[in-house]
Design a protein around this motif. Sequence first.
Motif, PDB file in Angstrom:
ATOM      1  N   ILE A  37       0.837  -1.206   0.000  1.00 33.99           N
ATOM      2  CA  ILE A  37       0.000   0.000   0.000  1.00 33.99           C
ATOM      3  C   ILE A  37       0.866   1.248   0.000  1.00 33.99           C
ATOM      4  O   ILE A  37       0.605   2.202  -0.737  1.00 33.99           O
ATOM      5  CB  ILE A  37      -0.960  -0.012   1.209  1.00 33.99           C
ATOM      6  CG1 ILE A  37      -1.959  -1.152   1.049  1.00 33.99           C
ATOM      7  CG2 ILE A  37      -1.671   1.324   1.360  1.00 33.99           C
ATOM      8  CD1 ILE A  37      -2.801  -1.421   2.266  1.00 33.99           C
ATOM      9  N   LEU A  38       1.918   1.238   0.808  1.00 32.33           N
ATOM     10  CA  LEU A  38       2.823   2.387   0.853  1.00 32.33           C
ATOM     11  C   LEU A  38       3.703   2.476  -0.394  1.00 32.33           C
ATOM     12  O   LEU A  38       3.949   3.562  -0.911  1.00 32.33           O
ATOM     13  CB  LEU A  38       3.703   2.319   2.098  1.00 32.33           C
ATOM     14  CG  LEU A  38       2.990   2.355   3.449  1.00 32.33           C
ATOM     15  CD1 LEU A  38       3.981   2.109   4.573  1.00 32.33           C
ATOM     16  CD2 LEU A  38       2.267   3.675   3.629  1.00 32.33           C
ATOM     17  N   LEU A  39       4.165   1.343  -0.863  1.00 34.80           N
ATOM     18  CA  LEU A  39       5.082   1.330  -2.008  1.00 34.80           C
ATOM     19  C   LEU A  39       4.409   1.813  -3.287  1.00 34.80           C
ATOM     20  O   LEU A  39       5.066   2.385  -4.154  1.00 34.80           O
ATOM     21  CB  LEU A  39       5.660  -0.068  -2.213  1.00 34.80           C
ATOM     22  CG  LEU A  39       6.564  -0.576  -1.093  1.00 34.80           C
ATOM     23  CD1 LEU A  39       6.955  -2.031  -1.336  1.00 34.80           C
ATOM     24  CD2 LEU A  39       7.791   0.296  -0.940  1.00 34.80           C
ATOM     25  N   ASN A  40       3.107   1.590  -3.406  1.00 32.43           N
ATOM     26  CA  ASN A  40       2.388   2.048  -4.604  1.00 32.43           C
ATOM     27  C   ASN A  40       2.362   3.570  -4.720  1.00 32.43           C
ATOM     28  O   ASN A  40       2.097   4.103  -5.796  1.00 32.43           O
ATOM     29  CB  ASN A  40       0.968   1.495  -4.620  1.00 32.43           C
ATOM     30  CG  ASN A  40       0.944   0.015  -4.931  1.00 32.43           C
ATOM     31  OD1 ASN A  40       1.833  -0.496  -5.601  1.00 32.43           O
ATOM     32  ND2 ASN A  40      -0.060  -0.678  -4.433  1.00 32.43           N
ATOM     33  N   TRP A  41       2.618   4.264  -3.641  1.00 35.40           N
ATOM     34  CA  TRP A  41       2.644   5.723  -3.670  1.00 35.40           C
ATOM     35  C   TRP A  41       4.003   6.284  -4.068  1.00 35.40           C
ATOM     36  O   TRP A  41       4.142   7.477  -4.299  1.00 35.40           O
ATOM     37  CB  TRP A  41       2.229   6.289  -2.308  1.00 35.40           C
ATOM     38  CG  TRP A  41       0.762   6.122  -2.082  1.00 35.40           C
ATOM     39  CD1 TRP A  41       0.148   5.093  -1.427  1.00 35.40           C
ATOM     40  CD2 TRP A  41      -0.272   6.984  -2.545  1.00 35.40           C
ATOM     41  NE1 TRP A  41      -1.201   5.261  -1.450  1.00 35.40           N
ATOM     42  CE2 TRP A  41      -1.499   6.431  -2.124  1.00 35.40           C
ATOM     43  CE3 TRP A  41      -0.293   8.169  -3.259  1.00 35.40           C
ATOM     44  CZ2 TRP A  41      -2.710   7.027  -2.405  1.00 35.40           C
ATOM     45  CZ3 TRP A  41      -1.515   8.753  -3.528  1.00 35.40           C
ATOM     46  CH2 TRP A  41      -2.697   8.188  -3.119  1.00 35.40           C
ATOM     47  N   ILE A  42       5.008   5.432  -4.154  1.00 35.12           N
ATOM     48  CA  ILE A  42       6.348   5.879  -4.541  1.00 35.12           C
ATOM     49  C   ILE A  42       6.390   6.023  -6.062  1.00 35.12           C
ATOM     50  O   ILE A  42       6.116   5.057  -6.786  1.00 35.12           O
ATOM     51  CB  ILE A  42       7.425   4.883  -4.071  1.00 35.12           C
ATOM     52  CG1 ILE A  42       7.447   4.793  -2.553  1.00 35.12           C
ATOM     53  CG2 ILE A  42       8.794   5.269  -4.616  1.00 35.12           C
ATOM     54  CD1 ILE A  42       8.374   3.734  -2.005  1.00 35.12           C
ATOM     55  N   PRO A  43       6.707   7.223  -6.544  1.00 32.59           N
ATOM     56  CA  PRO A  43       6.775   7.405  -7.998  1.00 32.59           C
ATOM     57  C   PRO A  43       7.841   6.486  -8.618  1.00 32.59           C
ATOM     58  O   PRO A  43       8.922   6.320  -8.062  1.00 32.59           O
ATOM     59  CB  PRO A  43       7.175   8.872  -8.170  1.00 32.59           C
ATOM     60  CG  PRO A  43       6.901   9.518  -6.861  1.00 32.59           C
ATOM     61  CD  PRO A  43       6.989   8.448  -5.816  1.00 32.59           C
ATOM     62  N   PHE A  44       7.509   5.890  -9.722  1.00 31.87           N
ATOM     63  CA  PHE A  44       8.424   5.032 -10.485  1.00 31.87           C
ATOM     64  C   PHE A  44       8.883   3.812  -9.677  1.00 31.87           C
ATOM     65  O   PHE A  44       9.984   3.306  -9.889  1.00 31.87           O
ATOM     66  CB  PHE A  44       9.631   5.813 -10.997  1.00 31.87           C
ATOM     67  CG  PHE A  44       9.292   7.123 -11.631  1.00 31.87           C
ATOM     68  CD1 PHE A  44       8.435   7.186 -12.716  1.00 31.87           C
ATOM     69  CD2 PHE A  44       9.805   8.308 -11.131  1.00 31.87           C
ATOM     70  CE1 PHE A  44       8.120   8.394 -13.296  1.00 31.87           C
ATOM     71  CE2 PHE A  44       9.495   9.521 -11.699  1.00 31.87           C
ATOM     72  CZ  PHE A  44       8.641   9.577 -12.793  1.00 31.87           C
ATOM     73  N   TYR A  45       8.042   3.323  -8.781  1.00 31.91           N
ATOM     74  CA  TYR A  45       8.430   2.189  -7.947  1.00 31.91           C
ATOM     75  C   TYR A  45       8.799   0.969  -8.794  1.00 31.91           C
ATOM     76  O   TYR A  45       9.793   0.290  -8.515  1.00 31.91           O
ATOM     77  CB  TYR A  45       7.326   1.824  -6.942  1.00 31.91           C
ATOM     78  CG  TYR A  45       7.652   0.572  -6.177  1.00 31.91           C
ATOM     79  CD1 TYR A  45       8.702   0.559  -5.266  1.00 31.91           C
ATOM     80  CD2 TYR A  45       6.963  -0.611  -6.407  1.00 31.91           C
ATOM     81  CE1 TYR A  45       9.044  -0.598  -4.585  1.00 31.91           C
ATOM     82  CE2 TYR A  45       7.293  -1.769  -5.723  1.00 31.91           C
ATOM     83  CZ  TYR A  45       8.330  -1.759  -4.827  1.00 31.91           C
ATOM     84  OH  TYR A  45       8.666  -2.896  -4.151  1.00 31.91           O
ATOM     85  N   SER A  46       8.023   0.661  -9.813  1.00 29.06           N
ATOM     86  CA  SER A  46       8.321  -0.506 -10.653  1.00 29.06           C
ATOM     87  C   SER A  46       9.685  -0.378 -11.323  1.00 29.06           C
ATOM     88  O   SER A  46      10.425  -1.357 -11.428  1.00 29.06           O
ATOM     89  CB  SER A  46       7.246  -0.682 -11.721  1.00 29.06           C
ATOM     90  OG  SER A  46       6.017  -0.988 -11.132  1.00 29.06           O
TER      91      SER A  46
END
Length: 181
Positions: free
Chosen positions: A109-118
């Motif tokens: 849930i938190l990681l999805n808010w990080i831009p360009f996480y993938s």
Amino acid sequence: MAIQLDTVKSAIKDSLHDESKPWCKFFSWAEAQTGISRLNLFIGLSVFLVLYLIIGYGTLLLSNLIGFLYPAYASIKAVESSGKDDDTKWLTYWVVFSFITLIEFPAAILLNWIPFYSLIKTIFFVWCFIPISNNGSVVVYNRFIRPNFLKHQGDIDQAVNDLTKKATEAAFEKLVTEKIN
């Protein structure tokens, strides 16, 4: 930095021309069809993947595939080889991959808010399996995972033994109860 970049470039170039690699035939065919060198085709494909990981759809799946497919292939080759060094290399990668996956799941849930996480995750996985001696999996394993494992190894062994004992008792009890009924 330039020496490391040359080392990576040389390793990629060698890999693109290595007949034992599954992608060699594809890059050979593409080079013959386009007249563009394999290295430049690889760079173009990499740029496309980076752009896709920034703006595309299903990027976490693509990131996981990149982090899984080549390492799985290389791991099978390592198991089938006679040497031990490549086995250790890929076991280290899978320990790091598993550790990251276990951390990622509850933190999604938190990681999805990080831009360009993938994209960040994919770059991390590539750094972990890139064919250099001190790649990311070696660094992460030796700096973080190994020291913590050694520090808590006794507690981990005890927990595993306790869980194994409880699971065995529960399975035995279930089998005995089933036989009686």
